[in-house]
Design a protein around this motif. Sequence first.
Motif, PDB file in Angstrom:
ATOM      1  N   MET A  15       0.847  -1.181   0.000  1.00 61.52           N
ATOM      2  CA  MET A  15       0.000   0.000   0.000  1.00 61.52           C
ATOM      3  C   MET A  15       0.886   1.234   0.000  1.00 61.52           C
ATOM      4  O   MET A  15       1.903   1.292   0.682  1.00 61.52           O
ATOM      5  CB  MET A  15      -0.902  -0.001   1.240  1.00 61.52           C
ATOM      6  CG  MET A  15      -1.712   1.270   1.343  1.00 61.52           C
ATOM      7  SD  MET A  15      -2.963   1.328   2.654  1.00 61.52           S
ATOM      8  CE  MET A  15      -2.001   1.168   4.122  1.00 61.52           C
ATOM      9  N   HIS A  16       0.483   2.236  -0.759  1.00 62.37           N
ATOM     10  CA  HIS A  16       1.152   3.533  -0.809  1.00 62.37           C
ATOM     11  C   HIS A  16       0.069   4.600  -0.756  1.00 62.37           C
ATOM     12  O   HIS A  16      -0.999   4.436  -1.349  1.00 62.37           O
ATOM     13  CB  HIS A  16       1.955   3.678  -2.107  1.00 62.37           C
ATOM     14  CG  HIS A  16       2.706   4.961  -2.201  1.00 62.37           C
ATOM     15  ND1 HIS A  16       2.130   6.125  -2.658  1.00 62.37           N
ATOM     16  CD2 HIS A  16       3.980   5.257  -1.892  1.00 62.37           C
ATOM     17  CE1 HIS A  16       3.034   7.089  -2.626  1.00 62.37           C
ATOM     18  NE2 HIS A  16       4.168   6.588  -2.169  1.00 62.37           N
ATOM     19  N   VAL A  17       0.322   5.697  -0.044  1.00 56.77           N
ATOM     20  CA  VAL A  17      -0.642   6.781   0.094  1.00 56.77           C
ATOM     21  C   VAL A  17       0.004   8.071  -0.404  1.00 56.77           C
ATOM     22  O   VAL A  17       1.131   8.394  -0.022  1.00 56.77           O
ATOM     23  CB  VAL A  17      -1.095   6.958   1.557  1.00 56.77           C
ATOM     24  CG1 VAL A  17      -2.082   8.116   1.683  1.00 56.77           C
ATOM     25  CG2 VAL A  17      -1.698   5.671   2.104  1.00 56.77           C
TER      26      VAL A  17
ATOM     27  N   GLY B 125       0.293  15.936   9.870  1.00 60.87           N
ATOM     28  CA  GLY B 125       0.031  14.963  10.927  1.00 60.87           C
ATOM     29  C   GLY B 125      -0.231  13.571  10.364  1.00 60.87           C
ATOM     30  O   GLY B 125       0.261  12.567  10.890  1.00 60.87           O
ATOM     31  N   LEU B 126      -0.989  13.508   9.275  1.00 62.67           N
ATOM     32  CA  LEU B 126      -1.256  12.230   8.625  1.00 62.67           C
ATOM     33  C   LEU B 126       0.037  11.632   8.076  1.00 62.67           C
ATOM     34  O   LEU B 126       0.294  10.436   8.234  1.00 62.67           O
ATOM     35  CB  LEU B 126      -2.283  12.402   7.508  1.00 62.67           C
ATOM     36  CG  LEU B 126      -2.654  11.152   6.719  1.00 62.67           C
ATOM     37  CD1 LEU B 126      -3.175  10.048   7.631  1.00 62.67           C
ATOM     38  CD2 LEU B 126      -3.684  11.510   5.652  1.00 62.67           C
ATOM     39  N   ALA B 127       0.876  12.458   7.467  1.00 64.52           N
ATOM     40  CA  ALA B 127       2.166  11.980   6.959  1.00 64.52           C
ATOM     41  C   ALA B 127       3.035  11.460   8.111  1.00 64.52           C
ATOM     42  O   ALA B 127       3.703  10.427   7.975  1.00 64.52           O
ATOM     43  CB  ALA B 127       2.892  13.095   6.213  1.00 64.52           C
ATOM     44  N   GLY B 128       3.008  12.130   9.243  1.00 63.56           N
ATOM     45  CA  GLY B 128       3.764  11.670  10.411  1.00 63.56           C
ATOM     46  C   GLY B 128       3.263  10.324  10.910  1.00 63.56           C
ATOM     47  O   GLY B 128       4.050   9.447  11.269  1.00 63.56           O
ATOM     48  N   PHE B 129       1.940  10.153  10.926  1.00 62.19           N
ATOM     49  CA  PHE B 129       1.362   8.879  11.338  1.00 62.19           C
ATOM     50  C   PHE B 129       1.791   7.761  10.389  1.00 62.19           C
ATOM     51  O   PHE B 129       2.178   6.673  10.821  1.00 62.19           O
ATOM     52  CB  PHE B 129      -0.165   8.971  11.390  1.00 62.19           C
ATOM     53  CG  PHE B 129      -0.831   7.638  11.589  1.00 62.19           C
ATOM     54  CD1 PHE B 129      -0.892   7.056  12.848  1.00 62.19           C
ATOM     55  CD2 PHE B 129      -1.380   6.958  10.512  1.00 62.19           C
ATOM     56  CE1 PHE B 129      -1.492   5.812  13.032  1.00 62.19           C
ATOM     57  CE2 PHE B 129      -1.976   5.715  10.681  1.00 62.19           C
ATOM     58  CZ  PHE B 129      -2.033   5.141  11.947  1.00 62.19           C
ATOM     59  N   LEU B 130       1.717   8.013   9.081  1.00 65.04           N
ATOM     60  CA  LEU B 130       2.105   6.999   8.101  1.00 65.04           C
ATOM     61  C   LEU B 130       3.578   6.635   8.250  1.00 65.04           C
ATOM     62  O   LEU B 130       3.950   5.462   8.133  1.00 65.04           O
ATOM     63  CB  LEU B 130       1.799   7.487   6.682  1.00 65.04           C
ATOM     64  CG  LEU B 130       0.313   7.669   6.359  1.00 65.04           C
ATOM     65  CD1 LEU B 130       0.139   8.348   5.000  1.00 65.04           C
ATOM     66  CD2 LEU B 130      -0.435   6.358   6.404  1.00 65.04           C
ATOM     67  N   SER B 131       4.419   7.621   8.528  1.00 62.62           N
ATOM     68  CA  SER B 131       5.847   7.349   8.760  1.00 62.62           C
ATOM     69  C   SER B 131       6.029   6.453   9.974  1.00 62.62           C
ATOM     70  O   SER B 131       6.800   5.488   9.942  1.00 62.62           O
ATOM     71  CB  SER B 131       6.624   8.650   8.973  1.00 62.62           C
ATOM     72  OG  SER B 131       6.792   9.334   7.770  1.00 62.62           O
TER      73      SER B 131
ATOM     74  N   GLU C  24       4.035   4.349  11.185  1.00 57.98           N
ATOM     75  CA  GLU C  24       3.516   3.011  10.909  1.00 57.98           C
ATOM     76  C   GLU C  24       4.261   2.317   9.759  1.00 57.98           C
ATOM     77  O   GLU C  24       3.872   1.234   9.333  1.00 57.98           O
ATOM     78  CB  GLU C  24       2.024   3.083  10.584  1.00 57.98           C
ATOM     79  CG  GLU C  24       1.168   3.562  11.737  1.00 57.98           C
ATOM     80  CD  GLU C  24       1.183   2.599  12.913  1.00 57.98           C
ATOM     81  OE1 GLU C  24       1.108   1.376  12.702  1.00 57.98           O
ATOM     82  OE2 GLU C  24       1.283   3.081  14.063  1.00 57.98           O
ATOM     83  N   ASN C  25       5.318   2.972   9.261  1.00 54.38           N
ATOM     84  CA  ASN C  25       6.113   2.451   8.136  1.00 54.38           C
ATOM     85  C   ASN C  25       5.269   2.178   6.889  1.00 54.38           C
ATOM     86  O   ASN C  25       5.485   1.197   6.178  1.00 54.38           O
ATOM     87  CB  ASN C  25       6.879   1.190   8.541  1.00 54.38           C
ATOM     88  CG  ASN C  25       7.932   1.498   9.581  1.00 54.38           C
ATOM     89  OD1 ASN C  25       8.650   2.495   9.458  1.00 54.38           O
ATOM     90  ND2 ASN C  25       8.019   0.666  10.599  1.00 54.38           N
ATOM     91  N   ILE C  26       4.316   3.059   6.625  1.00 53.07           N
ATOM     92  CA  ILE C  26       3.487   2.957   5.427  1.00 53.07           C
ATOM     93  C   ILE C  26       4.065   3.909   4.383  1.00 53.07           C
ATOM     94  O   ILE C  26       4.198   5.112   4.643  1.00 53.07           O
ATOM     95  CB  ILE C  26       2.018   3.313   5.729  1.00 53.07           C
ATOM     96  CG1 ILE C  26       1.447   2.312   6.741  1.00 53.07           C
ATOM     97  CG2 ILE C  26       1.185   3.357   4.447  1.00 53.07           C
ATOM     98  CD1 ILE C  26       0.074   2.660   7.268  1.00 53.07           C
TER      99      ILE C  26
END
Length: 125
Positions: free
Chosen positions: A1-3, A25-31, A33-35
Motif C-alpha cells: 500500500m502507498h498513500v 500529521g497524517l504523513a507523520g502517522f504513516l511514517s 507506521e512504516n506505510i
Amino acid sequence: MHVTIVAGFDAAGPSAGGTRAYAEGLAGFLSAENIPHLLVSAGTGGHTAENRYEIPIRRRGSGLSFQSAIYAHVRSLPIPRDTIVHTQRPETLIPFALARRGRARIVTLHGSPARAIEGRRGRLV
C-alpha cells in the motif's frame, strides 16, 4: 500500500493552517507506521525530503495556481499508479481521475467549502 497526500499549502509559508497541520500529521502517522507515502504540496518544485514533493506554483497562496499546477504535473509525480490518493479538496481529485492515477481516491473536507467561499469571496460567488 502507498498513500499520496495532496494538500495545497505552500510549504515555505510562515503559518500552519488547519489543512497543513492535518496533512503533515497524517504523513507523520504513516511514517510511524512504516506505510510508504508522499506528501505533495505547493512550493519550489521537486523532492524536498524523503516523503515530500513540492509542485512549483506561479503565485504563492493561490488555490487556483496550485490547482493548475496539479493538472500540469500529475503525470510526472513520483507515485505508484496504484497509490491511494488523499486530497483535501474535491476539485483536486479531478486531475488524478483524468490521469488514472490512484487505485482509490479519498477527499477530506475541512469545514464547509460553501461557507468558506462565501466568507472570503462574497455571497454572489
